[in-house]
Scaffold this motif. Structure first.
Motif, PDB file in Angstrom:
ATOM      1  N   GLN A  38       0.829  -1.206   0.000  1.00  0.00           N
ATOM      2  CA  GLN A  38       0.000   0.000   0.000  1.00  0.00           C
ATOM      3  C   GLN A  38       0.863   1.256   0.000  1.00  0.00           C
ATOM      4  N   VAL A  39       1.973   1.232   0.743  1.00  0.00           N
ATOM      5  CA  VAL A  39       2.898   2.374   0.736  1.00  0.00           C
ATOM      6  C   VAL A  39       3.401   2.612  -0.689  1.00  0.00           C
ATOM      7  N   GLY A  40       3.779   1.539  -1.366  1.00  0.00           N
ATOM      8  CA  GLY A  40       4.246   1.671  -2.743  1.00  0.00           C
ATOM      9  C   GLY A  40       3.173   2.226  -3.671  1.00  0.00           C
ATOM     10  N   LEU A  41       1.952   1.751  -3.507  1.00  0.00           N
ATOM     11  CA  LEU A  41       0.850   2.261  -4.333  1.00  0.00           C
ATOM     12  C   LEU A  41       0.577   3.732  -4.042  1.00  0.00           C
ATOM     13  N   ASP A  42       0.644   4.104  -2.761  1.00  0.00           N
ATOM     14  CA  ASP A  42       0.461   5.516  -2.390  1.00  0.00           C
ATOM     15  C   ASP A  42       1.554   6.385  -2.998  1.00  0.00           C
ATOM     16  N   ASP A  43       2.803   5.896  -2.949  1.00  0.00           N
ATOM     17  CA  ASP A  43       3.915   6.629  -3.560  1.00  0.00           C
ATOM     18  C   ASP A  43       3.693   6.804  -5.056  1.00  0.00           C
ATOM     19  N   ALA A  69       1.091   9.397  -5.731  1.00  0.00           N
ATOM     20  CA  ALA A  69       1.549  10.755  -5.403  1.00  0.00           C
ATOM     21  C   ALA A  69       2.692  11.205  -6.315  1.00  0.00           C
ATOM     22  N   GLY A  70       3.108  10.337  -7.227  1.00  0.00           N
ATOM     23  CA  GLY A  70       4.168  10.718  -8.146  1.00  0.00           C
ATOM     24  C   GLY A  70       5.566  10.548  -7.578  1.00  0.00           C
ATOM     25  N   ARG A  71       5.679   9.887  -6.452  1.00  0.00           N
ATOM     26  CA  ARG A  71       6.996   9.656  -5.845  1.00  0.00           C
ATOM     27  C   ARG A  71       7.595   8.387  -6.454  1.00  0.00           C
ATOM     28  N   THR A  72       8.142   8.538  -7.657  1.00  0.00           N
ATOM     29  CA  THR A  72       8.687   7.391  -8.386  1.00  0.00           C
ATOM     30  C   THR A  72      10.084   7.709  -8.894  1.00  0.00           C
ATOM     31  N   LEU A  73      10.791   6.680  -9.276  1.00  0.00           N
ATOM     32  CA  LEU A  73      12.105   6.794  -9.898  1.00  0.00           C
ATOM     33  C   LEU A  73      12.085   5.996 -11.191  1.00  0.00           C
ATOM     34  N   SER A  74      12.853   6.465 -12.158  1.00  0.00           N
ATOM     35  CA  SER A  74      12.992   5.680 -13.387  1.00  0.00           C
ATOM     36  C   SER A  74      13.900   4.498 -13.100  1.00  0.00           C
ATOM     37  N   GLU A 101      17.443   5.636 -12.764  1.00  0.00           N
ATOM     38  CA  GLU A 101      17.759   6.238 -11.462  1.00  0.00           C
ATOM     39  C   GLU A 101      17.976   5.172 -10.393  1.00  0.00           C
ATOM     40  N   VAL A 102      17.186   4.141 -10.426  1.00  0.00           N
ATOM     41  CA  VAL A 102      17.335   3.053  -9.452  1.00  0.00           C
ATOM     42  C   VAL A 102      18.668   2.341  -9.675  1.00  0.00           C
ATOM     43  N   PHE A 103      18.972   2.035 -10.938  1.00  0.00           N
ATOM     44  CA  PHE A 103      20.231   1.345 -11.217  1.00  0.00           C
ATOM     45  C   PHE A 103      21.424   2.196 -10.795  1.00  0.00           C
ATOM     46  N   ALA A 104      21.348   3.496 -11.046  1.00  0.00           N
ATOM     47  CA  ALA A 104      22.447   4.384 -10.667  1.00  0.00           C
ATOM     48  C   ALA A 104      22.589   4.442  -9.149  1.00  0.00           C
TER      49      ALA A 104
END
Length: 75
Positions: free
Chosen positions: A53-58, A61-66, A69-72
């Motif tokens: 649910q935290v992930g879905l909320d993020d 809300a637009g709190r995401t990374l490409s 960005e995650v790999f870096a």
């Protein structure tokens, strides 16, 4: 043998069985398979559900990374 042929054969066999223990065993096997095929969500712990649910909320809300960005970040 196709799935249809197998199902038909099972129906015929089950119709002839009189032993309740055998019928209960077959029922248990088939019922377990049906439960295993269901959505995995019923096997999650409350903590796992909360984390999802935290992930879905993020996400909402637009709190995401490409992916880049995650790999870096975790290189």
């Amino acid at each position: 043998m196709s799935a249809i042929e197998l199902k038909s054969g099972l129906h015929e066999l089950i119709d002839r069985v009189q032993d309740e223990q055998i019928l209960e065993a077959v029922y248990t096997i088939l019922n377990k398979q049906q439960l295993d095929d269901q959505d995995f969500a019923h096997r999650l712990t409350p903590d796992q559900r909360a984390d999802i649910q935290v992930g879905l909320d993020d996400l909402e809300a637009g709190r995401t990374l490409s992916a880049q960005e995650v790999f870096a970040r975790y290189k």
